[in-house]
Structures are given as C-alpha cells and as structure tokens.
Design a protein around this motif. Structure first.
Motif, PDB file in Angstrom:
ATOM      1  N   LEU A  69       0.842  -1.204   0.000  1.00  0.00           N
ATOM      2  CA  LEU A  69       0.000   0.000   0.000  1.00  0.00           C
ATOM      3  C   LEU A  69       0.872   1.247   0.000  1.00  0.00           C
ATOM      4  O   LEU A  69       0.608   2.221  -0.710  1.00  0.00           O
ATOM      5  N   ARG A  70       1.961   1.188   0.783  1.00  0.00           N
ATOM      6  CA  ARG A  70       2.879   2.327   0.842  1.00  0.00           C
ATOM      7  C   ARG A  70       3.500   2.592  -0.526  1.00  0.00           C
ATOM      8  O   ARG A  70       3.615   3.733  -0.966  1.00  0.00           O
ATOM      9  N   LYS A  71       3.859   1.507  -1.207  1.00  0.00           N
ATOM     10  CA  LYS A  71       4.452   1.663  -2.535  1.00  0.00           C
ATOM     11  C   LYS A  71       3.488   2.359  -3.484  1.00  0.00           C
ATOM     12  O   LYS A  71       3.878   3.230  -4.251  1.00  0.00           O
ATOM     13  N   VAL A  72       2.230   1.940  -3.443  1.00  0.00           N
ATOM     14  CA  VAL A  72       1.239   2.557  -4.329  1.00  0.00           C
ATOM     15  C   VAL A  72       1.098   4.034  -3.982  1.00  0.00           C
ATOM     16  O   VAL A  72       1.072   4.889  -4.869  1.00  0.00           O
ATOM     17  N   TRP A  73       1.056   4.334  -2.684  1.00  0.00           N
ATOM     18  CA  TRP A  73       0.979   5.750  -2.290  1.00  0.00           C
ATOM     19  C   TRP A  73       2.161   6.528  -2.856  1.00  0.00           C
ATOM     20  O   TRP A  73       2.009   7.578  -3.466  1.00  0.00           O
ATOM     21  N   GLN A  74       3.344   5.966  -2.649  1.00  0.00           N
ATOM     22  CA  GLN A  74       4.539   6.691  -3.067  1.00  0.00           C
ATOM     23  C   GLN A  74       4.597   6.860  -4.589  1.00  0.00           C
ATOM     24  O   GLN A  74       4.916   7.941  -5.082  1.00  0.00           O
ATOM     25  N   GLN A  75       4.257   5.802  -5.296  1.00  0.00           N
ATOM     26  CA  GLN A  75       4.383   5.859  -6.750  1.00  0.00           C
ATOM     27  C   GLN A  75       3.266   6.664  -7.408  1.00  0.00           C
ATOM     28  O   GLN A  75       3.451   7.210  -8.491  1.00  0.00           O
ATOM     29  N   GLU A  76       2.123   6.713  -6.761  1.00  0.00           N
ATOM     30  CA  GLU A  76       0.982   7.366  -7.407  1.00  0.00           C
ATOM     31  C   GLU A  76       0.692   8.761  -6.851  1.00  0.00           C
ATOM     32  O   GLU A  76       0.162   9.607  -7.555  1.00  0.00           O
ATOM     33  N   TYR A  77       1.011   8.973  -5.591  1.00  0.00           N
ATOM     34  CA  TYR A  77       0.520  10.203  -4.960  1.00  0.00           C
ATOM     35  C   TYR A  77       1.616  11.126  -4.419  1.00  0.00           C
ATOM     36  O   TYR A  77       1.334  12.037  -3.667  1.00  0.00           O
ATOM     37  N   THR A  78       2.883  10.850  -4.738  1.00  0.00           N
ATOM     38  CA  THR A  78       3.918  11.800  -4.320  1.00  0.00           C
ATOM     39  C   THR A  78       4.662  12.295  -5.557  1.00  0.00           C
ATOM     40  O   THR A  78       4.769  11.587  -6.560  1.00  0.00           O
ATOM     41  N   PHE A  79       5.155  13.491  -5.461  1.00  0.00           N
ATOM     42  CA  PHE A  79       5.872  14.105  -6.579  1.00  0.00           C
ATOM     43  C   PHE A  79       7.081  13.275  -6.980  1.00  0.00           C
ATOM     44  O   PHE A  79       7.298  12.956  -8.139  1.00  0.00           O
ATOM     45  N   TRP A  80       7.857  12.891  -5.979  1.00  0.00           N
ATOM     46  CA  TRP A  80       9.071  12.130  -6.223  1.00  0.00           C
ATOM     47  C   TRP A  80       8.730  10.775  -6.854  1.00  0.00           C
ATOM     48  O   TRP A  80       9.339  10.354  -7.838  1.00  0.00           O
ATOM     49  N   GLY A  81       7.738  10.107  -6.261  1.00  0.00           N
ATOM     50  CA  GLY A  81       7.342   8.795  -6.755  1.00  0.00           C
ATOM     51  C   GLY A  81       6.816   8.854  -8.181  1.00  0.00           C
ATOM     52  O   GLY A  81       7.127   8.000  -9.022  1.00  0.00           O
ATOM     53  N   ARG A  82       6.020   9.870  -8.447  1.00  0.00           N
ATOM     54  CA  ARG A  82       5.478  10.029  -9.799  1.00  0.00           C
ATOM     55  C   ARG A  82       6.596  10.280 -10.800  1.00  0.00           C
ATOM     56  O   ARG A  82       6.590   9.749 -11.914  1.00  0.00           O
ATOM     57  N   GLY A 114      -2.021  18.230  -5.778  1.00  0.00           N
ATOM     58  CA  GLY A 114      -3.171  17.713  -5.037  1.00  0.00           C
ATOM     59  C   GLY A 114      -4.347  17.449  -5.965  1.00  0.00           C
ATOM     60  O   GLY A 114      -5.033  16.425  -5.842  1.00  0.00           O
ATOM     61  N   ALA A 115      -4.549  18.360  -6.904  1.00  0.00           N
ATOM     62  CA  ALA A 115      -5.655  18.179  -7.852  1.00  0.00           C
ATOM     63  C   ALA A 115      -5.403  16.961  -8.740  1.00  0.00           C
ATOM     64  O   ALA A 115      -6.320  16.181  -9.047  1.00  0.00           O
ATOM     65  N   MET A 116      -4.143  16.781  -9.128  1.00  0.00           N
ATOM     66  CA  MET A 116      -3.807  15.598  -9.939  1.00  0.00           C
ATOM     67  C   MET A 116      -4.093  14.327  -9.150  1.00  0.00           C
ATOM     68  O   MET A 116      -4.633  13.353  -9.685  1.00  0.00           O
ATOM     69  N   ASN A 117      -3.725  14.333  -7.871  1.00  0.00           N
ATOM     70  CA  ASN A 117      -3.983  13.171  -7.022  1.00  0.00           C
ATOM     71  C   ASN A 117      -5.482  12.893  -6.914  1.00  0.00           C
ATOM     72  O   ASN A 117      -5.925  11.747  -6.990  1.00  0.00           O
ATOM     73  N   ARG A 118      -6.217  13.976  -6.723  1.00  0.00           N
ATOM     74  CA  ARG A 118      -7.676  13.802  -6.569  1.00  0.00           C
ATOM     75  C   ARG A 118      -8.280  13.228  -7.844  1.00  0.00           C
ATOM     76  O   ARG A 118      -9.158  12.364  -7.804  1.00  0.00           O
TER      77      ARG A 118
END
Lengths: 422, 363, 219
Positions: free
Chosen positions: A58-71, B337-341
């Motif tokens: 779950l942490r990996k998905v958060w990092q890869q999908e929802y953080t600037f660095w991960g993205r 944040g908007a991209m995440n949403r």
C-alpha cells in the motif's frame, strides 16, 4: 471483467488512500516501535510481522501514485510496480498476522493509525483475490445464509425455545415499536445461548422492551474483516432495514468486538447515511440501567476476577469505563492486568483471524502474550465481553494448560440479579 | 653605518640600552612561544648578527604597510632593528632615485646573492604588465628576478600575502600574491592591512637568531603570531559565551563593552595577534575601540560581504525567496493535489462492485 | 574558487536555492498530502474529533509505561537527539543572530559552553542511533537507503557545526562554508524524504487522535 485481479486490487488501493494514509506513510521513520506493540511480532520475533511492514504494498502505491518524487520516478521508469506475486506474499501478513487490534496505532510515536491502514489495505487485497480461503468462505456464508458460521433462522428459533423453557421468560421475535433490537453473533447462538438468556432476565427485571429480528439477527460482519465494503454494506443494510421495519429506538450490539465496530462505527459510513436509530453496545445499555438503578444485584463473585478488554469494544470502540463500573457491582476482588484498557493486548483471534484456519497455529502461539499478561495478576476468573475473544481465550488457556474460567460479563451480571418479587 | 657593523653595535651607537635590548628579546621570545632560556641566545645572536641585506619591493600597494612600520610615535627597538638592517632598496624610503636607485638594487642583489632577504608589499598584476611598472620593469619581472637570489621572502601585508584589496572583485589588474608566482623559495606571509609592526621585526629577529624561518601555518603565516583567532583571545569573549551582544554602535550593550559579533565582527574567523600585541605601542586594538574586527589578515577579506554583518549571514534576500517559495509551493501543491484527486476519482469511478463471486482467485 | 568565494556562494545563491526548494517543497508536499481528503464520518460521535486530534498531537510525545519498557533505547535516544537538535539549532547564539538578521526574530540563547556540550551528547547519541539501526533486527530489516540518507544529512550539519565551532583541521572560512553547505543539503533533501515527518507527524497525530477522539478514546 469479473473475478479478482491485480488491477482491481491496485485501483482499490488508490481509492482507499486518503489524507491520513498519506500523512502516516510520510511520517514513518522506521523506528520499529510498532513491532514491540504487536503480539504477532513479540511472540514470533519475525521482523516481517512488524505492523508498518505489513502495509508495504500500500505504501508503494501511495509513493508511486501520490507523491511528486514517486510520480517522477515512475515517469522515468525507475520504480518497481507492485506485483500480484507481492500481494500474494503479503496475504499472510495482512490477514493472518493482524487482528486489527490497533495497539500499534496507540504506540507509534509519529501517530500512525496502522490498523486504520490495514483495514483499508484489505480492500485491495480482497479485490486482487488475496483473501484467505477461510474468510472467503465465511463471507460467502454471511451473504448467502446470513451468518458466517452458517446459522439459519430455524437454529435460532430452536435455541429460543430452549431458552424460553429454561428461563420461563419470553424471547420476543420481530416485535415492533420496542426500545431495543438485539443482535447476536453466531457464536452466541451456537456456543453461548446463556447470553440470550441473560438478556431476557436482565431486561425483564429492568422493564426494558426488546426484540430479535428474524430477518437480521446476525451481528458479525465478515465483509469488514475480509475488506469488501460493498459486502459489508449489504450486511449492515439488512440490520438497518430490520431496525427501521420494527421501528426500534436502538440496536444493541452483542458481546462481540468486530460486530460493534461494524454496526456502530463503520455501519453508517458503509451504507452512506446516518442511522435513524442509535447503536449501543450491550455494556453501555447495562451501565445505563445500573446508573438508573434498574439493575438490582445480589451477592458478589468472591474469586479474584480480571477483565480482558476486547480491542474493538475498548481501544477501537470507546467502551472502557462501563465494564469496570459493572464489575465493581458484582466483583469482590477485581484486579486489572498490566496494560489493561486502551493498551490491552489482543487475544490474537480478532479481525477475521479466527475464521482463517491457516492462522490457527499462529494465533495459539501468540496467545502467549495474553498468558503472560494473565500470569502477572494470578486471577481466578477472566471476564470479557466478546464471544470471539471468549472462544479463543478458552482455547488458548487450554493450550497453555491454564485452569481459568472465562466468563461473559453480561451473563455474570444476570447470575447476580436479585430475585424478582413482583 | 658600515656593513660590517653588528646589530648590537648599531643599536648601542643609536643609544639603545642593554636593558631595553634584552626586554625586546624577552618580548620576542615570548611572542614566538620560545622558553625564557632562549632570551640570552636571542640576545647573543642578535648582538653579533651582521646586518643582513634587505631588498624591499613595493608593487600594487598603498604604502600603508611601510607607514605602519615607520611612523611610530617614538623610536622603538622594533623601529631601530628595522633601521639597523641594511635596507639596500626601498623606493619609498631610500634617498636615491631613478637609475641610481635601480643600480643600488642590482648591486645588492649581486653582492648578497643567495643571502639577502626579499620583503614585498603589494600585489602583482598579471593581466597587463603595464598596470604597474618600476623603471620600466613590470612588477612580475622584478619579483621573479629578485626572488632568484633571495634567501627568503617576507610578504608584508595582505596584498602581498593574499592579493588583498587589488585582488578584490572584480580584480581588474589580475592581481595575485607573491606565493602565487614564487614557488621555489621559503615565503613568510605577514598579512594584515596593515600588519602589526612587531610581527615583521619578530620574524626578522627569528631569522637573525636561528638562521631559519619560523614555524608557519598552512597559509604560511608564523604560528607564533597567527596561531589563535582574535575571538579566542578577545577580552569581550565572555560576553559572546553569555549571549550578550551590542546591537548598534551606541546602545547599552556597546557602552557596556559587549560582544560585537552582531555588528559583523570577524574575530571568530580571523587569525592575528591584535588582541594580545595590540596597536600603537600596546594601546588598544579595533575591538577595544568599539569597532568589529574586519578580518583584514585573512584571504579575501574584502569580498566577504559587509563588514557589519556576521560571516555566516546570507548575502541574498532570503525572506523574499521564502515568500515566493510559499506562493509557488502553494500553487504546486494545489496542482499536485488536484492531480492526485483526479487520479483517485478515476479509480473510484472505475470501481466494479466486488461480490462474493469475485473473491476466489482461479486456481 | 577560493575559500572566500566558496563561502560567498554557499551563503548567497546556494542558500537562496536551498530556501526555495525547502519552503516550496514543504508547502507543496503538505498540500498534496492533505488534499487527498477524507470522508466525513457519518456515525454518531461519542467524543470530539478536534479535541482528540489536538490532544494526541501533544500526548503522543509521551509513551505509556509498557511501551517505554519495551522500546527504552529507541525512546530515550530519540528524546536526547531531538532535544539536542533543538538546542543546537535554535538556542545557539550565532544561529539566533542569523534568524534575527534574516527575519528580525530574536530570543534568548543558551551559554555557548552548554550548547557545545549538548552538541557532543547529540553527536554521540546519533552515532548510537545508527548502530542501533544497524544491529536491531527489526530496524535493520525495515531500513533502506532513504533511512540512512536521512540519518546522514541530519548528522552532517551537527558534525560540521561542531568542527567549525572548534575550528579543527581546515580554515574557519572553509569550515563555516562546509557547515552551511551541509545545512543546505538537509534543506534540499527535506521535502523529498521522510525528513518531512518534522511537520507531517503533527498531521498524522492529529488524524490518529481525531479518529480515536470521535469514538471517545484518548489515543
């Protein structure tokens, strides 16, 4: 496309990740203190059972999908996506090695609610087809039969007849307009009919009107334990429909931890609207009756008693003071275990672990934590308020050769009711 | 003044008493961290020393260093020692001028080849040689030629030692220090703008006594004088440790003599003997007069930002950068944040209901 | 580049860049985190989420007795180095002067010998923390590159600061420049690493306390 798939699982992860999850993952410094808070680690010393590690996919998905660095890393092709195989490896950590007891959530110095995240992670695990067979079976039975243990209405009716014969009191079925609609867990119907008898006696003495619905008597919710919100919502909806149909003021959750969590705290959120009726735990009802002077007690338990806080009722549910006030009425020699209350150690069988045969050995192994906690006070009786805890406590005590009776608080109170003179 | 006269003879001839001379020797020994037993050795060595030939070259300089050494209020032993060397060439002080002066230099270099001490003040331009010439000879050529026959070179002042003010940004003449150009001779840097006079005479005394150059630090400065920072020896140090600072030049703290760090004092990063030797015959030093140390004896002191802000303070406008960053961060954060949403909503929209038939994985 | 030029670059453009990355990154990261949002709780509240959240933000700094006994080293060392970092960063006179110079804010400093001693204790504790991370089976298992990176960039400013204060080895100009540079490294990496916990832990604690507080539990 029907059937489970990795894509569905990962989509569920993305759906489940919210601001708290992001704040939690952001804050973890890998200090390892959650390991020391978890009986699945303390009794196995297996670092993979460190609570925060159970959330790694779950942490990996958060990092890869929802953080600037991960993205950025993902865009550059520099991150490893979560694989189906990985989720398969984590199944044992997420379901067998966690009871959602939330003790780690109390200890984490940065304030991570790890149990909150495990609950969310199970949504993705189940959607990806990585739920344990035992839980899948229980969930199917809950939906098709109405009870995870396969208890049907005729079985309940048979029990009711026995109880009515034993007590001489009526167990009202489907009565409209009463105060309370009582839910029962399958364990109580099959293993502990004394609970229903206790309800009848106490309510009779206190003059409380109540009923059991023939359409929604099952309190437990396998949908929550396995992590499928739609199924959980369907099971909650049955109760809501029955309560509305019978026009009761409140629904009483029985002596079952996860049932209380399911109907009291998750219920309205699952069905998407607040309830028109209240939801209370049986201990809350009893404590209220006590406060109003409607619980007339005679005699006390003379042996040394202690109380096991069921995680979902106490730490995760907020019913902490009521059992102590009730015990004060009936116990002559009550003693608290070390770390009782919000910091209590889980019995090891909640959160769907008891429905998962694969985890049988593990849950008995980790019961050692409870044993040590019990050893510290040398109690002669162990009171609790959760049928699931109770079964596992009995099993565990037997496994560890401890001769200690396990009592239901509600039943024990019923045994001390003053004779009704009217 | 004959060249064969010893230093002792020269001093006595000029009326310096034995007592005064020994006092100087003791002071020199103490400053150079030598044991008291060395005082007679120094005295004996100095007394019998033949006056060495000294050639003094001045390049891109302001004559401040020479002024510092010569404009004492009364004749001092330091001054007399300085007078007593055979200063064969110093274009500010010498009487001769024009070709006669240059001839004196050439003669001295020839006669004392390999033995004379070369003193340099001022930096050397390396851009256009025409920026600074003497008798048509560029500074660089003159230095390189004079260095060949020198026993040792003393770079007097920060310009000669580190480039100093001429080398400050944007360094229009391409000014460099002596040690940037000369690599095959012992060089002693005596930085300061100007340096303390006694440090120069002390270095000369050491050379006359032992025939060697004193122990130097990694910036070729005599450790005896430059071994401790102004801060370490400063009488205002206790106020620094207690956090008591003058905020302005005329506040209560300034009047009470509190630490001048906040007014930009470079004492903590400046290595010199000002705090102990002091100036104007031991009268005081800048901090004692209520002014922060400028750090004049350190390399690049002119380019280290304002004299009146501490060495560690930012030279750019940080609050402004921070304010812009908050704005940009808010914009970036909202966008991310908007991209995440959007991404999350996409998963929510695509959600297929999970039923009990969707739980089993096909095995 | 001479030492003075290096120092000028470090306290000029480099500091400006580091400040921008630091501030921009933190603001963006917090917004990105919070904007993920969470669903309103439809269950009837037993207690106040707000009160619970605020309470846990504070109370989570103090462990319960059992946890203290089980994780004594982690807790004690954690306390020491966090307080040590606070003291050395915020109560050292030159640091306060820097803040004063830049933002016009000032507060009393501790005597420098006290800060000096604190720095030594903090350095030793951080080394012990690293050894613990390498030796403890759980921490060793959990730790990856980023954990050690975060340790290093926290340690370096402390070490370079100590060396600069005592002027060991290099010229003071170079030592101060290296010290400032190490702080800038910390600032630049801050928003991209778990150093963010400095801020996000209060958000995390708030959520934890709010979730529990809503149910009437003090977490």
């Amino acid at each position: 496309m029907s059937g489970p798939s990795l894509e569905k699982g990962l989509a569920a992860f993305r759906e489940q990740i919210d601001a708290p999850v992001a704040a939690f993952f952001n804050s973890c410094m890998h200090c390892g203190m959650c390991a020391d808070a978890c009986l699945f680690y303390t009794e196995t010393k297996d670092p993979t059972r460190t609570p925060i590690y159970k959330l790694e996919p779950l942490r990996k998905v958060w990092q890869q999908e929802y953080t600037f660095w991960g993205r950025s890393m993902k865009a550059l092709g520099m991150s490893k996506p979560v694989t189906d195989e990985e989720l398969g490896q984590w199944e044992e950590l997420v379901y067998d090695s966690c009871t959602l007891c939330g003790r780690c959530s109390m200890v984490c110095p940065v304030g991570n609610d790890i149990a909150y995240m495990i609950r969310k992670m199970r949504e993705g695990m189940a959607a990806a087809g990585h739920a344990p067979d035992g839980l899948i079976g229980a969930t199917k039975r809950a939906v098709t039969i109405g009870s995870p243990m396969g208890v049907k209405l005729p079985a309940l009716q048979a029990q009711i007849r026995h109880i009515e014969e034993d007590t001489g009191l009526e167990i009202p079925l489907d009565r409209e307009g009463v105060d309370y609609m009582c839910l029962l867990s399958s364990m109580e119907i099959m293993n502990f009919p004394e609970y229903t008898a206790a309800l009848a006696k106490i309510f009779h003495q206190a003059g409380v009107t109540w009923t059991i619905s023939s359409e929604a008597f099952e309190a437990t919710n396998s949908g929550i334990q396995i992590g499928v919100s739609e199924i959980a919502a369907e099971l909650v909806q049955r109760i809501v429909d029955a309560a509305e149909k019978l026009k009761v003021k409140a629904v009483i959750s029985p002596e079952c931890g996860h049932a209380y969590m399911a109907i009291r705290w998750e219920g309205p959120n699952l069905v998407g609207k607040p309830f028109d009726f209240k939801v209370v735990h049986i201990l809350e009802v009893l404590d209220e009756l006590r406060e109003q002077g409607r619980l007339k007690i005679t005699g006390k338990e003379m042996q040394r008693l202690t109380y096991h806080d069921p995680c979902q009722i106490a730490r995760r549910g907020g019913v902490l003071e009521q059992p102590r006030r009730l015990l004060d009425m009936i116990a002559d020699d009550f003693v608290e275990m070390p770390e009782a209350g919000v910091m209590n150690w889980c019995c090891g069988a909640g959160g769907g672990v008891s429905s998962n045969e694969r985890a049988d050995d593990l849950r008995l192994k980790v019961f050692n934590r409870k044993k040590e906690q019990l050893d510290a006070v040398q109690a002669e009786g162990l009171v609790s308020a959760c049928a699931n805890c109770r079964i596992h406590l009995e099993e565990g005590l037997e496994e560890y050769h401890m001769d200690l009776p396990v009592l239901s608080l509600t039943e024990t109170i019923a045994e001390h009711l003053a004779e009704d003179k009217s | 003044m004959s060249k064969d006269e010893t230093l002792g003879e020269a001093l006595r001839r000029q009326g310096v008493t034995r007592r005064g001379f020994l006092k100087f020797c003791a002071a020199t020994a103490s400053m150079m961290a030598l044991p008291p037993s060395m005082v007679p050795v120094i005295a004996a060595a100095l007394e019998s020393a033949r006056r060495p030939s000294v050639i003094w070259l001045s390049f891109q300089e302001c004559t401040g260093c020479t002024e510092s050494l010569t404009r004492s209020h009364s004749p001092t032993v330091e001054g007399l020692i300085f007078d007593s060397i055979s200063l064969d060439y110093h274009h500010t002080l010498q009487a001769a001028s024009g070709s006669a002066a240059e001839a004196a230099r050439e003669t001295a270099m020839e006669e004392n080849h390999g033995k004379y001490i070369l003193v340099v003040d001022g930096s050397i331009p390396t851009d256009n040689p025409g920026y600074s010439t003497i008798a048509g000879i560029s500074n660089r050529d003159m230095l390189e030629e004079a260095a060949k026959g020198a026993a040792a070179i003393v770079s007097v002042g920060t310009c000669a030692a580190f480039g100093g003010i001429p080398a400050a940004k944007p360094n229009p003449t391409g000014a460099v220090s002596v040690s940037d150009l000369v690599h095959d001779k012992p060089i002693i840097n005596v930085p300061g703008c100007p340096p303390i006079p006694v440090v120069i005479t002390g270095v000369l005394a050491h050379y006359l006594t032992f025939g060697t150059i004193p122990e130097l630090d990694d910036l070729k400065r005599p450790k005896a004088y430059y071994g401790k920072s102004i801060h370490d020896r400063c009488y205002r140090r206790p106020f620094y440790d207690k956090g008591l600072f003058a905020e302005t030049f005329d506040d209560e703290g300034a009047r009470k003599g509190w630490c001048l760090y906040k007014l930009g004092c470079k004492g903590p990063t400046t290595y010199n003997a000002c705090a102990t030797v002091k100036w104007n015959e031991g009268t005081s030093f800048p901090i004692e007069s209520g002014h922060p140390c400028l750090g004049c004896s350190e390399p690049g002191f002119w380019d280290g930002g304002s004299f009146y802000s501490a060495i560690s303070t930012p030279t750019e406008d940080i609050p402004k950068a921070a304010v812009y960053a908050v704005g940009a961060g808010a914009a970036a954060g909202v966008a991310l944040g908007a991209m995440n949403r959007a991404k999350k909503q996409k998963s929510v929209d695509a959600h297929e209901k999970v039923t009990i038939d969707d739980l089993d994985k096909e095995k | 580049m001479t030492e003075t030029e290096f120092l000028l670059w470090v306290r000029g453009p480099a500091l400006q860049i580091a400040t921008i990355v630091f501030v921009l990154g933190i603001v963006a990261r917090i917004l990105q985190m919070v904007m993920l949002g969470r669903k309103a709780n439809l269950a009837e509240a037993r207690g106040s989420a707000l009160a619970g959240g605020l309470r846990t933000m504070v109370t989570r700094s103090v462990p319960d007795k059992g946890t203290f006994q089980r994780s004594t080293f982690t807790i004690v060392s954690g306390y020491i180095f966090h307080i040590g970092l606070f003291v050395t960063i915020f109560l050292f006179a030159p640091h306060i002067l820097l803040v004063d110079e830049v933002f016009g804010l000032s507060w009393p400093a501790l005597p420098t010998p006290v800060v000096d001693a604190t720095a030594v204790v903090t350095i030793i504790t951080l080394l012990a923390v690293l050894i613990h991370r390498l030796k403890d089976p759980v921490m060793r298992f959990l730790s990856g590159f980023s954990d050690y990176l975060v340790w290093l960039v926290t340690f370096l400013p402390l070490l370079t600061g100590y060396i600069a204060f005592h002027r060991i080895g290099l010229s003071p100009t170079m030592l101060i420049a290296l010290h400032i540079l190490s702080v800038e490294l910390l600032m630049v990496l801050f928003p991209f690493t778990k150093l963010m916990h400095t801020f996000s832990l209060f958000i995390a604690r708030y959520y934890n306390g709010a979730i529990a507080g809503y149910k009437g539990v003090h977490s």
